[in-house]
Motif scaffolding. Sequence first.
Motif, mmCIF file in Angstrom:
data_model
loop_
_atom_site.group_PDB
_atom_site.id
_atom_site.type_symbol
_atom_site.label_atom_id
_atom_site.label_comp_id
_atom_site.label_asym_id
_atom_site.label_seq_id
_atom_site.Cartn_x
_atom_site.Cartn_y
_atom_site.Cartn_z
ATOM 1 N N GLU A 128 0.831 -1.209 0.000
ATOM 2 C CA GLU A 128 0.000 0.000 0.000
ATOM 3 C C GLU A 128 0.862 1.255 0.000
ATOM 4 N N GLU A 129 1.978 1.201 0.730
ATOM 5 C CA GLU A 129 2.832 2.376 0.877
ATOM 6 C C GLU A 129 3.763 2.595 -0.306
ATOM 7 N N SER A 130 4.250 1.514 -0.902
ATOM 8 C CA SER A 130 5.333 1.660 -1.880
ATOM 9 C C SER A 130 4.935 1.406 -3.328
ATOM 10 N N ILE A 131 3.867 0.642 -3.565
ATOM 11 C CA ILE A 131 3.465 0.409 -4.970
ATOM 12 C C ILE A 131 2.239 1.251 -5.283
ATOM 13 N N ASP A 132 1.070 0.674 -5.001
ATOM 14 C CA ASP A 132 -0.182 1.335 -5.337
ATOM 15 C C ASP A 132 -1.287 0.637 -4.553
ATOM 16 N N PRO A 133 -2.039 1.373 -3.740
ATOM 17 C CA PRO A 133 -3.106 0.735 -2.967
ATOM 18 C C PRO A 133 -4.121 0.006 -3.841
ATOM 19 N N SER A 134 -4.298 0.458 -5.093
ATOM 20 C CA SER A 134 -5.286 -0.178 -5.978
ATOM 21 C C SER A 134 -4.880 -1.604 -6.345
ATOM 22 N N PHE A 135 -3.586 -1.934 -6.196
ATOM 23 C CA PHE A 135 -3.143 -3.294 -6.479
ATOM 24 C C PHE A 135 -3.872 -4.303 -5.595
ATOM 25 N N LEU A 136 -4.214 -3.886 -4.380
ATOM 26 C CA LEU A 136 -4.829 -4.790 -3.411
ATOM 27 C C LEU A 136 -6.335 -4.955 -3.617
ATOM 28 N N GLU A 137 -6.929 -4.172 -4.539
ATOM 29 C CA GLU A 137 -8.357 -4.309 -4.798
ATOM 30 C C GLU A 137 -8.613 -5.599 -5.572
ATOM 31 N N GLY A 138 -9.273 -6.535 -4.930
ATOM 32 C CA GLY A 138 -9.577 -7.798 -5.603
ATOM 33 C C GLY A 138 -8.403 -8.747 -5.663
ATOM 34 N N CYS A 139 -7.334 -8.448 -4.907
ATOM 35 C CA CYS A 139 -6.160 -9.313 -4.975
ATOM 36 C C CYS A 139 -6.399 -10.620 -4.220
ATOM 37 N N TYR A 140 -5.548 -11.595 -4.492
ATOM 38 C CA TYR A 140 -5.621 -12.899 -3.840
ATOM 39 C C TYR A 140 -4.377 -13.099 -2.979
ATOM 40 N N GLN A 141 -4.592 -13.541 -1.751
ATOM 41 C CA GLN A 141 -3.470 -13.802 -0.850
ATOM 42 C C GLN A 141 -3.006 -15.246 -1.011
ATOM 43 N N ILE A 142 -1.692 -15.429 -1.051
ATOM 44 C CA ILE A 142 -1.117 -16.768 -1.184
ATOM 45 C C ILE A 142 -0.318 -17.101 0.076
ATOM 46 N N SER A 143 -0.595 -18.241 0.639
ATOM 47 C CA SER A 143 0.197 -18.774 1.751
ATOM 48 C C SER A 143 0.218 -20.285 1.571
ATOM 49 N N PHE A 144 1.324 -20.795 1.065
ATOM 50 C CA PHE A 144 1.373 -22.191 0.615
ATOM 51 C C PHE A 144 2.720 -22.798 0.982
ATOM 52 N N GLN A 145 2.696 -24.042 1.400
ATOM 53 C CA GLN A 145 3.938 -24.755 1.689
ATOM 54 C C GLN A 145 3.867 -26.166 1.132
ATOM 55 N N GLU A 146 4.928 -26.571 0.458
ATOM 56 C CA GLU A 146 5.046 -27.924 -0.076
ATOM 57 C C GLU A 146 6.454 -28.397 0.235
ATOM 58 N N GLY A 147 6.587 -29.269 1.226
ATOM 59 C CA GLY A 147 7.921 -29.702 1.637
ATOM 60 C C GLY A 147 8.729 -28.515 2.134
ATOM 61 N N LEU B 37 9.524 -25.929 0.444
ATOM 62 C CA LEU B 37 9.211 -24.746 -0.362
ATOM 63 C C LEU B 37 8.062 -23.967 0.270
ATOM 64 N N VAL B 38 8.248 -22.664 0.475
ATOM 65 C CA VAL B 38 7.211 -21.800 1.038
ATOM 66 C C VAL B 38 6.941 -20.670 0.051
ATOM 67 N N ILE B 39 5.662 -20.495 -0.317
ATOM 68 C CA ILE B 39 5.261 -19.458 -1.270
ATOM 69 C C ILE B 39 4.263 -18.548 -0.581
ATOM 70 N N ARG B 40 4.595 -17.258 -0.508
ATOM 71 C CA ARG B 40 3.721 -16.283 0.147
ATOM 72 C C ARG B 40 3.670 -15.015 -0.689
ATOM 73 N N GLY B 41 2.557 -14.295 -0.568
ATOM 74 C CA GLY B 41 2.464 -13.028 -1.272
ATOM 75 C C GLY B 41 1.060 -12.717 -1.723
ATOM 76 N N PHE B 42 0.970 -11.890 -2.767
ATOM 77 C CA PHE B 42 -0.323 -11.427 -3.260
ATOM 78 C C PHE B 42 -0.340 -11.443 -4.792
ATOM 79 N N LEU B 43 -1.471 -11.894 -5.349
ATOM 80 C CA LEU B 43 -1.702 -11.871 -6.788
ATOM 81 C C LEU B 43 -2.661 -10.744 -7.106
ATOM 82 N N GLY B 44 -2.333 -9.936 -8.096
ATOM 83 C CA GLY B 44 -3.286 -8.933 -8.545
ATOM 84 C C GLY B 44 -4.489 -9.604 -9.184
#
Length: 560
Positions: A213-232, A234-241
Amino acid sequence: MKIERLPELLINQIAAGEVIENPSSVVKELVENAIDAKSQRIVVEIQGGGLQLIRVQDDGTGMTLTDLEMSIERHATSKLRKFEDFLSLQTMGFRGEALASIASIAKLHIESAEEEKTASFIDVEEGKICKKGSCARTRGTSIDIKSLFYNVPVRKKFQKSLSACSAEIHRVVNRFALAYPNVGFTFISQDKKILHLLPNQKPFLVALKERIEESIDPSFLEGCYQISFQEGPLVIRGFLGSPSQTKMHRGGQYLFINQRSVSSYLVSSAVKEAFATRINERDFPTFVLHIDMPGDFVDVNVHPQKKEVRFKEEIFLKQSIRQAIEKAFQKEETLCSPKIRSDFVFSKIESVQPISIKAWEGKNEELFLLPPDENKRFSYRECHVIGPFFVVQDLKKEELVVIDLSGAFARCLFSSYQKKVEKEKISQALLIPVVLTFSKEEIMYLENVFGSAFAGFEVRLVGEKNLSIDAIPSFMKIEEVEPFFKNLIRGFSEKEFALEKSRKLAQNLCAYARGRKKRFSVEEAKHLVDKLFLCEDPFQDPLGRPIFFPLKEEDLARFF
């Protein structure tokens, strides 16, 4: 001509050519050192696009005078002791070339102090210490880089404009801020504070969301998907536009491997494949993605500036990324639901009769049924149908919303037909099979792909080099079979094959929906919108085009 050893200064200047391309390269190397020193606050200040001055200050562990003297020597580092350390790298920099390279093409002043110890400084010109001693400062390190490329005029001549150099440094600092949301970053250019981000000790995803929100663009978070996934390991975290946030380039993709900002075609393509028909084939999804993996899974030493990486378990990584994204899409609600969904306010109407829409391509089977919905999520007050468009008023936001009914129709068809294909394996048998000839290697590849028995296809081997296609999915035309298989042997994986099949279905259904149904009654439109929100992706048609178009008051004011 006799072979002679190059002077030390020239050796360092050549090394600098690999590591230091421009002022942003200097900033990158110095900020990496500050992060490795466990800094919580990092300040980057520049003058003249970084060519006149780059100052990086941190509150890290600091150095003694002996460490300062060693820091400008080539291949001097505190981060490696033996070759095996490469297998478990936990630091950003490790070659011990950065300061030595910078010192050969700029003038340095470095001050540093460890906790509760006397601070020291050194001044460096042309790679040599010309002055050193004690100074006053708190724990941490400050490095001033002045007159960058002053003794390499050819390199300085080919630098970009001062504004372009400043913008590139801003981007570099921004990426560090996203890589380390727990660390505070300040960026000052020409005495003007451009960025000021405080340290954030909240849970990682919460801190990352606030940092976006502070460094890119708050609009990126509108309708975004949160990712929190672990497989062995491997850990994948973040947000998809959201699918509506796509770009025509990869500029909206922020990838961090073990908190190192990198670019990876493999990861980018895996994310795009996971989006499937949610986006246009020519567009690129946006994301801020952190992937953590063991050090021996990734090689960051393939590029002098460590911008690109090579992965040991590529297939495992791609599969994990797809699973992580598909899992995020399967959640009922996104982290920040699109505004349109929650802001519709309509008045209630009478229940109407069910509307059946017959099968496409002239068949008499029903692809989906639109029964009256007893538990309506939306009610309607003033609404109008204009051709294939449904115009409604959003009372909460006092704006009009135009709904593309043809796109909505295509999305409902796509969702319904996909489910039928998956459950009933709909296909059309060919009266005359299509026989195609391939090489032995291609036949082996096709046999491997069709070992998964993709819905709708029936194939068999005739002789050693001929493949007989006896049945194809009902969305495919006979003339498309040969080009489809020729594309397939160019290297599609099973996942890409399924994606291509899905895209073909999307293209056919969109064409059918827009050609078959050009006018809707008000009742049909209302039922269609209700049915649309039962689909997985109600905001885009199967080809990734938007279905909803909000018309704000300021947009109308500009028009008139």
